[in-house]
Design a protein around this motif. Structure first.
Motif, PDB file in Angstrom:
ATOM      1  N   UNK A  83       0.765  -1.157  -0.136  1.00 31.53           N
ATOM      2  CA  UNK A  83       0.129  -0.036   0.071  1.00 31.53           C
ATOM      3  C   UNK A  83       0.889   1.252   0.176  1.00 31.53           C
ATOM      4  N   UNK A  84       1.795   1.359   1.000  1.00 32.72           N
ATOM      5  CA  UNK A  84       2.585   2.510   0.778  1.00 32.72           C
ATOM      6  C   UNK A  84       3.382   2.723  -0.431  1.00 32.72           C
ATOM      7  N   UNK A  85       3.885   1.757  -1.071  1.00 29.32           N
ATOM      8  CA  UNK A  85       4.504   1.641  -2.275  1.00 29.32           C
ATOM      9  C   UNK A  85       3.580   2.390  -3.440  1.00 29.32           C
ATOM     10  N   UNK A  86       2.415   1.752  -3.387  1.00 30.84           N
ATOM     11  CA  UNK A  86       1.434   2.419  -4.215  1.00 30.84           C
ATOM     12  C   UNK A  86       1.177   3.698  -3.914  1.00 30.84           C
ATOM     13  N   UNK A  87       0.917   4.129  -2.837  1.00 34.38           N
ATOM     14  CA  UNK A  87       0.415   5.327  -2.547  1.00 34.38           C
ATOM     15  C   UNK A  87       1.672   6.464  -2.953  1.00 34.38           C
ATOM     16  N   UNK A  88       3.009   6.040  -2.934  1.00 33.95           N
ATOM     17  CA  UNK A  88       3.822   6.860  -3.506  1.00 33.95           C
ATOM     18  C   UNK A  88       3.903   6.784  -5.037  1.00 33.95           C
ATOM     19  N   UNK A  89       3.556   5.805  -5.608  1.00 35.30           N
ATOM     20  CA  UNK A  89       3.580   5.811  -6.998  1.00 35.30           C
ATOM     21  C   UNK A  89       2.349   6.711  -7.615  1.00 35.30           C
ATOM     22  N   UNK A  90       1.306   6.729  -6.816  1.00 34.55           N
ATOM     23  CA  UNK A  90       0.096   7.554  -7.215  1.00 34.55           C
ATOM     24  C   UNK A  90       0.252   9.150  -6.823  1.00 34.55           C
ATOM     25  N   UNK A  91       1.227   9.260  -6.090  1.00 34.97           N
ATOM     26  CA  UNK A  91       1.543  10.450  -5.731  1.00 34.97           C
ATOM     27  C   UNK A  91       0.698  10.966  -4.445  1.00 34.97           C
ATOM     28  N   UNK A  92       0.203  10.117  -3.845  1.00 37.88           N
ATOM     29  CA  UNK A  92      -0.637  10.423  -2.562  1.00 37.88           C
ATOM     30  C   UNK A  92       0.348  10.756  -1.254  1.00 37.88           C
ATOM     31  N   UNK A  93       1.286   9.898  -1.232  1.00 37.36           N
ATOM     32  CA  UNK A  93       2.506  10.376   0.033  1.00 37.36           C
ATOM     33  C   UNK A  93       3.718  10.529  -0.910  1.00 37.36           C
ATOM     34  N   UNK A  94       4.589  10.982  -0.332  1.00 36.57           N
ATOM     35  CA  UNK A  94       5.846  11.432  -0.746  1.00 36.57           C
ATOM     36  C   UNK A  94       6.972  10.257  -0.733  1.00 36.57           C
ATOM     37  N   UNK A  95       6.811   9.599   0.407  1.00 36.71           N
ATOM     38  CA  UNK A  95       7.853   8.366   0.607  1.00 36.71           C
ATOM     39  C   UNK A  95       7.254   7.118   1.263  1.00 36.71           C
ATOM     40  N   UNK A  96       7.653   6.144   1.149  1.00 36.87           N
ATOM     41  CA  UNK A  96       7.284   4.931   1.974  1.00 36.87           C
ATOM     42  C   UNK A  96       7.294   4.863   3.418  1.00 36.87           C
ATOM     43  N   UNK A  97       8.254   6.036   3.966  1.00 39.94           N
ATOM     44  CA  UNK A  97       8.170   5.842   5.265  1.00 39.94           C
ATOM     45  C   UNK A  97       7.410   6.974   5.707  1.00 39.94           C
ATOM     46  N   UNK A  98       6.619   7.811   4.898  1.00 44.90           N
ATOM     47  CA  UNK A  98       5.909   8.737   5.411  1.00 44.90           C
ATOM     48  C   UNK A  98       4.795   8.375   6.326  1.00 44.90           C
ATOM     49  N   UNK A  99       4.598   8.864   7.549  1.00 38.10           N
ATOM     50  CA  UNK A  99       3.508   8.649   8.574  1.00 38.10           C
ATOM     51  C   UNK A  99       2.215   9.109   7.768  1.00 38.10           C
ATOM     52  N   UNK A 100       1.053   8.133   7.726  1.00 41.01           N
ATOM     53  CA  UNK A 100      -0.187   8.874   7.278  1.00 41.01           C
ATOM     54  C   UNK A 100      -1.417   7.983   7.827  1.00 41.01           C
ATOM     55  N   UNK A 101      -2.514   8.333   7.610  1.00 41.59           N
ATOM     56  CA  UNK A 101      -3.733   7.714   8.274  1.00 41.59           C
ATOM     57  C   UNK A 101      -4.527   6.980   7.249  1.00 41.59           C
ATOM     58  N   UNK A 102      -3.826   7.020   6.060  1.00 34.80           N
ATOM     59  CA  UNK A 102      -4.902   6.259   4.925  1.00 34.80           C
ATOM     60  C   UNK A 102      -5.128   4.759   5.068  1.00 34.80           C
ATOM     61  N   UNK A 103      -4.305   4.206   5.822  1.00 29.90           N
ATOM     62  CA  UNK A 103      -4.609   2.858   6.321  1.00 29.90           C
ATOM     63  C   UNK A 103      -4.456   2.848   7.789  1.00 29.90           C
ATOM     64  N   UNK A 104      -5.393   3.153   8.487  1.00 29.32           N
ATOM     65  CA  UNK A 104      -5.292   3.278   9.871  1.00 29.32           C
ATOM     66  C   UNK A 104      -5.596   2.086  10.728  1.00 29.32           C
ATOM     67  N   UNK A 105      -5.826   0.994  10.173  1.00 30.73           N
ATOM     68  CA  UNK A 105      -6.072  -0.078  10.999  1.00 30.73           C
ATOM     69  C   UNK A 105      -5.386  -1.526  10.758  1.00 30.73           C
ATOM     70  N   UNK A 106      -5.769  -2.590  11.538  1.00 32.14           N
ATOM     71  CA  UNK A 106      -4.586  -3.728  11.281  1.00 32.14           C
ATOM     72  C   UNK A 106      -5.234  -4.482  10.075  1.00 32.14           C
TER      73      UNK A 106
END
Ligand code: GLY
Ligand code: MN
Ligand code: MN
Length: 481
Positions: A363-386
């Motif tokens: 998910x993080x790699x995909x969000x970077x590819x789509x330009x939604x986050x800047x890096x795979x280590x960026x903290x975000x709440x787009x996937x906030x659950x287990x």
């Protein structure tokens, strides 16, 4: 004469009761075996006490539909309130011989049964649930037991929120009697770290996790049925949904299909959220009056069948066609989910191995590819659950999480939720996707239980082209009366 009428009424209800019940409930042998296994796991010289769930008041003289405590149901099969079960590690001496378990249940009462339904009573519990030692709950107060002779008295702690129905022997009285007999402190809560007494509120939960986390073949029959029903409902909704329906109507189609298949309840309140409502993880208002053709709808619903609940989520485009952005997010969640499902097998850990190393990473790699986050280590709440949890008698069922084992039943449910105002291009705002499937762990891998519901974006679009029998179901317009 009055006595004769009461006896006749009780006999008549007992007779029709047997005829009216479905035949595929768990057997009394199942429940008995579970008690024996619990006993085996109990520490030396101990007793375990389980209470039935309380009745909860909805308003005035209307109560919420009663649902038994899952531990109590698992160990007894008893579905009525105001009951207490005791399992003894060792045989106890009684006036009629020895025993190692005893249950106190609500008495039969012709007038009460006339209003609120049939009761098994002592005779019914002996016959149908295969207990030997069965007494009315009114006898618990006088039941002579010295809890101080046990090394451990195992029970779940109380939250002191049980209402006194002012009926002798009700749950309120049973708990009060137990506390008095066992020396439970009358003020405040007990210090569970204290080893100064024999009261133990920790061990029982681990015993129940060990047992309930591994499903038997009989449990899996019921769970499979609950999952199949839920998937058929998702599929029928894919055919029937139309722009302009309300979230509530979509919920109603699912739940109608649950009932068609004799599912008694929803395993949890149904979640049906259009657009950004899907960003609220447990959105249960389902209030939006008209769902829109340019949005998706997130539908997380589980049928409960004879106690066992599914937990299945599908997110679909309301007009039957994913937009470019919706498809990008949907396919990314699918990719993460599918990779995690394929990695399910005994020995892996849901959090570390399936979520962190697979689903979250994808998910993080995909969000970077789509330009939604800047890096795979960026903290975000787009996937906030287990990623997942056990399912069974509870939607978030008891079970161990360190390693997957054969016959564990779990969910795999990644998601991406982009609320209005998120720190990304606004073309993504309001897109919320969760895909949730139910998976059985096998000896060498997994079985996808929820395979009846279309899951890829292509499969969903194909299914949504199908006609629905509900297309012809037109009701009067109340506003035009
Ligand atoms: N339906 C609640 C959950 O997915 O955990
Ligand atoms: Mn879930
Ligand atoms: Mn769910």
């Amino acid at each position: 004469m009055k006595k004769v009428l009461v006896v006749l009424l009780l006999l008549a209800t007992a007779f029709t009761y047997a005829q009216d019940l479905p035949a595929d409930f768990l057997s009394s042998e199942f429940h008995k075996e579970r008690r024996d296994l619990a006993r085996e796991k109990m520490p030396v010289n101990s007793v375990a006490i389980f209470f039935a769930n309380p009745v909860r008041n909805r308003a005035n003289d209307v109560d919420y539909i009663y649902h038994q405590d899952p531990n109590f149901y698992y160990l007894t099969g008893y579905t009525e309130p105001h009951a207490v079960l005791m399992i003894f590690k060792d045989e106890q001496d009684g006036p009629d011989g020895s025993y190692n378990e005893i249950i106190f249940i609500q008495p039969r009462n012709a007038m009460a049964e006339l209003w609120t339904g049939r009761r098994l009573g002592v005779g019914g519990v002996k016959e149908k649930l295969a207990f030997n030692q069965v007494f009315n709950n009114t006898e618990f107060e006088g039941y002579n037991i010295d809890f101080s002779k046990f090394d451990k008295v195992l029970f779940y702690d109380f939250f002191n929120d049980v209402r006194d129905t002012r009926t002798e022997g009700d749950l309120f009285d049973l708990i009060a009697s137990f506390k008095r007999k066992a020396g439970y402190p009358t003020e405040g809560v007990i210090d569970i770290e204290s080893k100064a007494n024999n009261l133990d509120m920790e061990t029982l939960d681990q015993i129940m996790k060990d047992l309930r986390g591994i499903k038997t073949a009989d449990e899996l029959d019921l769970l499979r049925k609950a999952v199949d029903i839920s998937c058929i409902a998702q599929t029928e909704v894919m055919k029937a949904i139309k722009p302009g329906m309300s979230e509530r109507e979509v919920q109603g189609i699912h739940e109608f299909i649950f009932r068609k298949y004799q599912s008694e309840y929803q395993g949890y309140p149904s979640i049906v959220g259009e657009g950004h409502n899907g960003c609220i993880l447990h959105y249960i208002e389902n209030y939006k009056p008209q769902i829109s053709s340019d949005k998706m709808i997130l539908m997380d619903l589980g049928a409960e069948y004879h106690g066992y609940t599914a937990d299945v989520t599908r997110t679909i485009p309301i007009d039957g066609k994913f937009s470019k952005e919706e498809k990008a997010i949907y396919d990314l969640v699918y990719k993460a989910q599918e990779a995690a499902i394929q990695a399910c097998k005994p020995g892996v850990n849901i959090g570390r191995d399936l979520n962190n190393a697979i689903a979250k990473r994808i998910i993080n790699e995909g969000l970077v590819e789509l330009g939604i986050i800047d890096s795979v280590t960026q903290r975000h709440l787009y996937y906030p659950h287990g990623l997942g949890h056990h399912i069974g008698l509870d939607v978030h069922d008891k079970g161990n999480y360190e390693y997957l084992e054969p016959n564990m039943a779990i969910t795999i449910e990644p998601g991406i939720y982009i609320p209005e105002g998120a720190q990304c291009d606004k073309k993504w705002w309001g897109i919320a996707v969760r895909i949730e499937d139910d998976v059985l762990i096998t000896e060498d891998g997994f079985e996808l239980l929820s395979d009846l519901a279309p899951r890829t974006s292509d499969e969903i679009e194909e299914m949504m082209k199908q006609p629905s029998a509900l297309d012809a179901f037109v009701l009067p317009d109340l506003d035009k009366k």
